[in-house]
Design a protein around this motif. Structure first.
Motif, PDB file in Angstrom:
ATOM      1  N   ARG A 106       0.855  -1.188   0.000  1.00  0.00           N
ATOM      2  CA  ARG A 106       0.000   0.000   0.000  1.00  0.00           C
ATOM      3  C   ARG A 106       0.888   1.235   0.000  1.00  0.00           C
ATOM      4  O   ARG A 106       1.712   1.411   0.883  1.00  0.00           O
ATOM      5  CB  ARG A 106      -0.887  -0.024   1.232  1.00  0.00           C
ATOM      6  N   ASN A 107       0.724   2.083  -1.008  1.00  0.00           N
ATOM      7  CA  ASN A 107       1.627   3.211  -1.210  1.00  0.00           C
ATOM      8  C   ASN A 107       0.900   4.512  -0.891  1.00  0.00           C
ATOM      9  O   ASN A 107       0.175   5.057  -1.728  1.00  0.00           O
ATOM     10  CB  ASN A 107       2.145   3.200  -2.649  1.00  0.00           C
ATOM     11  N   LEU A 108       1.085   5.018   0.310  1.00  0.00           N
ATOM     12  CA  LEU A 108       0.403   6.234   0.735  1.00  0.00           C
ATOM     13  C   LEU A 108       0.961   7.479   0.067  1.00  0.00           C
ATOM     14  O   LEU A 108       0.225   8.453  -0.143  1.00  0.00           O
ATOM     15  CB  LEU A 108       0.468   6.359   2.252  1.00  0.00           C
ATOM     16  N   LEU A 109       2.245   7.482  -0.290  1.00  0.00           N
ATOM     17  CA  LEU A 109       2.826   8.623  -0.997  1.00  0.00           C
ATOM     18  C   LEU A 109       2.187   8.775  -2.377  1.00  0.00           C
ATOM     19  O   LEU A 109       1.837   9.881  -2.796  1.00  0.00           O
ATOM     20  CB  LEU A 109       4.341   8.449  -1.114  1.00  0.00           C
ATOM     21  N   LEU A 110       1.992   7.667  -3.066  1.00  0.00           N
ATOM     22  CA  LEU A 110       1.333   7.698  -4.369  1.00  0.00           C
ATOM     23  C   LEU A 110      -0.139   8.078  -4.229  1.00  0.00           C
ATOM     24  O   LEU A 110      -0.686   8.807  -5.058  1.00  0.00           O
ATOM     25  CB  LEU A 110       1.469   6.344  -5.068  1.00  0.00           C
ATOM     26  N   ALA A 111      -0.787   7.615  -3.169  1.00  0.00           N
ATOM     27  CA  ALA A 111      -2.185   7.989  -2.932  1.00  0.00           C
ATOM     28  C   ALA A 111      -2.311   9.483  -2.697  1.00  0.00           C
ATOM     29  O   ALA A 111      -3.237  10.121  -3.206  1.00  0.00           O
ATOM     30  CB  ALA A 111      -2.743   7.210  -1.739  1.00  0.00           C
ATOM     31  N   ALA A 112      -1.389  10.058  -1.961  1.00  0.00           N
ATOM     32  CA  ALA A 112      -1.439  11.501  -1.684  1.00  0.00           C
ATOM     33  C   ALA A 112      -1.272  12.322  -2.951  1.00  0.00           C
ATOM     34  O   ALA A 112      -2.026  13.264  -3.201  1.00  0.00           O
ATOM     35  CB  ALA A 112      -0.359  11.874  -0.674  1.00  0.00           C
ATOM     36  N   VAL A 113      -0.295  11.958  -3.782  1.00  0.00           N
ATOM     37  CA  VAL A 113      -0.067  12.737  -5.003  1.00  0.00           C
ATOM     38  C   VAL A 113      -1.251  12.595  -5.956  1.00  0.00           C
ATOM     39  O   VAL A 113      -1.659  13.563  -6.609  1.00  0.00           O
ATOM     40  CB  VAL A 113       1.275  12.354  -5.682  1.00  0.00           C
ATOM     41  N   ASN A 114      -1.855  11.425  -6.025  1.00  0.00           N
ATOM     42  CA  ASN A 114      -3.017  11.249  -6.903  1.00  0.00           C
ATOM     43  C   ASN A 114      -4.242  11.977  -6.372  1.00  0.00           C
ATOM     44  O   ASN A 114      -5.045  12.494  -7.145  1.00  0.00           O
ATOM     45  CB  ASN A 114      -3.316   9.762  -7.100  1.00  0.00           C
ATOM     46  N   PHE A 115      -4.396  12.033  -5.058  1.00  0.00           N
ATOM     47  CA  PHE A 115      -5.500  12.786  -4.478  1.00  0.00           C
ATOM     48  C   PHE A 115      -5.389  14.260  -4.853  1.00  0.00           C
ATOM     49  O   PHE A 115      -6.362  14.888  -5.278  1.00  0.00           O
ATOM     50  CB  PHE A 115      -5.511  12.617  -2.951  1.00  0.00           C
ATOM     51  N   PHE A 116      -4.192  14.829  -4.709  1.00  0.00           N
ATOM     52  CA  PHE A 116      -4.007  16.238  -5.065  1.00  0.00           C
ATOM     53  C   PHE A 116      -4.119  16.465  -6.565  1.00  0.00           C
ATOM     54  O   PHE A 116      -4.584  17.514  -6.998  1.00  0.00           O
ATOM     55  CB  PHE A 116      -2.678  16.757  -4.516  1.00  0.00           C
ATOM     56  N   LEU A 117      -3.722  15.484  -7.375  1.00  0.00           N
ATOM     57  CA  LEU A 117      -3.899  15.588  -8.823  1.00  0.00           C
ATOM     58  C   LEU A 117      -5.387  15.642  -9.156  1.00  0.00           C
ATOM     59  O   LEU A 117      -5.818  16.449  -9.990  1.00  0.00           O
ATOM     60  CB  LEU A 117      -3.234  14.405  -9.524  1.00  0.00           C
ATOM     61  N   GLY A 118      -6.190  14.828  -8.502  1.00  0.00           N
ATOM     62  CA  GLY A 118      -7.636  14.871  -8.703  1.00  0.00           C
ATOM     63  C   GLY A 118      -8.232  16.196  -8.256  1.00  0.00           C
ATOM     64  O   GLY A 118      -9.108  16.744  -8.926  1.00  0.00           O
ATOM     65  N   CYS A 119      -7.753  16.725  -7.135  1.00  0.00           N
ATOM     66  CA  CYS A 119      -8.256  18.022  -6.646  1.00  0.00           C
ATOM     67  C   CYS A 119      -7.933  19.145  -7.625  1.00  0.00           C
ATOM     68  O   CYS A 119      -8.790  19.994  -7.906  1.00  0.00           O
ATOM     69  CB  CYS A 119      -7.654  18.341  -5.279  1.00  0.00           C
ATOM     70  N   VAL A 120      -6.711  19.154  -8.157  1.00  0.00           N
ATOM     71  CA  VAL A 120      -6.324  20.177  -9.138  1.00  0.00           C
ATOM     72  C   VAL A 120      -7.183  20.031 -10.390  1.00  0.00           C
ATOM     73  O   VAL A 120      -7.675  21.023 -10.942  1.00  0.00           O
ATOM     74  CB  VAL A 120      -4.820  20.067  -9.474  1.00  0.00           C
ATOM     75  N   GLY A 121      -7.400  18.796 -10.837  1.00  0.00           N
ATOM     76  CA  GLY A 121      -8.220  18.567 -12.022  1.00  0.00           C
ATOM     77  C   GLY A 121      -9.656  19.022 -11.836  1.00  0.00           C
ATOM     78  O   GLY A 121     -10.240  19.654 -12.716  1.00  0.00           O
ATOM     79  N   VAL A 122     -10.238  18.720 -10.679  1.00  0.00           N
ATOM     80  CA  VAL A 122     -11.617  19.151 -10.401  1.00  0.00           C
ATOM     81  C   VAL A 122     -11.711  20.674 -10.390  1.00  0.00           C
ATOM     82  O   VAL A 122     -12.651  21.263 -10.940  1.00  0.00           O
ATOM     83  CB  VAL A 122     -12.114  18.549  -9.059  1.00  0.00           C
ATOM     84  N   THR A 123     -10.721  21.316  -9.790  1.00  0.00           N
ATOM     85  CA  THR A 123     -10.708  22.782  -9.746  1.00  0.00           C
ATOM     86  C   THR A 123     -10.638  23.369 -11.150  1.00  0.00           C
ATOM     87  O   THR A 123     -11.394  24.306 -11.485  1.00  0.00           O
ATOM     88  CB  THR A 123      -9.516  23.279  -8.904  1.00  0.00           C
ATOM     89  N   GLN A 124      -9.773  22.826 -11.986  1.00  0.00           N
ATOM     90  CA  GLN A 124      -9.618  23.354 -13.347  1.00  0.00           C
ATOM     91  C   GLN A 124     -10.857  23.075 -14.195  1.00  0.00           C
ATOM     92  O   GLN A 124     -11.294  23.943 -14.964  1.00  0.00           O
ATOM     93  CB  GLN A 124      -8.373  22.766 -14.022  1.00  0.00           C
TER      94      GLN A 124
END
Length: 171
Positions: A106-124
Motif C-alpha cells: 500500500r503506497n500512501l505517498l502515491l495515494a497523496a499525489v493522486n488525491f491532489f492531482l484529482g483536486c487540481v483537475g476538479v478545480t480546473q
C-alpha cells in the motif's frame, strides 16, 4: 502501614520481572538485547518495500511535477485551458487514489499525489465549465440585445410611415 505493604508489593513485582527478564511494554523484544539490533529511521526507509531504492518512491516524487504544473495553471485564463486534458487528470487522480489502497504494498505517498492531482483537475474543470457557461450567457444576452434593436428599428419605421409599413406587411 498500608504504604509499606504497597512498597513491598512493588519491590517484589520489580524483582520478579528482573528475574524473568521481560520488560514491560515491549512485545517483540527478545530476552537478549544484542540479538535484535534496532534500525534507524534512514535504514528503515532504505529497506522499506516502498523505500528510496524502489519505483514506489520515485514515481510519486516525479508525479508531483504534474500537480505543480496544474497548480501553476491556476494563473492562466480559463479560455486557454483544455477541458479534455483536465478531465483526464481528474480521472487519473480519482482512479489511482483508490487503486493505491488496493495494491500491495500500500503506497500512501502515491495515494497523496493522486488525491491532489484529482483536486487540481476538479478545480480546473470547474473553472473551465464556469467560463463556458458565462460565455453562453453573454452570447444569449447579445442575441437578445440584437433582437431588441431590430424590433425597435421596425417600430420606428412603422411610426414614421404607417401606410408604407402596411403595404410591406401585405406583400
Amino acid at each position: 502501614m498500608a504504604s509499606r505493604a504497597g512498597l513491598r508489593f512493588f519491590q517484589s513485582a520489580r524483582l520478579s520481572r528482573a528475574l524473568t527478564k521481560k520488560p514491560l511494554g515491549r512485545r517483540h523484544q527478545t530476552a537478549d538485547a544484542t540479538a535484535a539490533p534496532t534500525e534507524g529511521i534512514l535504514q528503515r526507509l532504505w529497506n522499506s518495500p516502498v523505500g528510496v531504492k524502489t519505483v514506489h518512491f520515485w514515481a510519486p516524487v516525479m508525479k508531483w511535477s504534474i500537480v505543480l504544473a496544474g497548480i501553476s495553471d491556476f494563473a492562466r485564463p480559463a479560455e486557454s485551458l483544455s477541458l479534455t486534458q483536465n478531465v483526464a487528470l481528474t480521472a487519473t487522480g480519482v482512479i489511482w487514489t483508490r487503486w493505491c489502497f488496493v495494491i500491495k504494498p500500500r503506497n500512501l505517498l502515491l495515494a497523496a499525489v493522486n488525491f491532489f492531482l484529482g483536486c487540481v483537475g476538479v478545480t480546473q474543470v470547474t473553472r473551465i465549465l464556469m467560463y463556458q457557461r458565462s460565455q453562453e450567457a453573454a452570447s444569449a444576452g447579445q442575441s437578445a440585445e440584437k433582437d431588441a434593436k431590430d424590433i425597435a428599428h421596425t417600430v420606428k419605421g412603422i411610426a414614421a410611415d404607417p401606410e408604407g409599413a402596411a403595404q410591406k406587411a401585405v406583400k
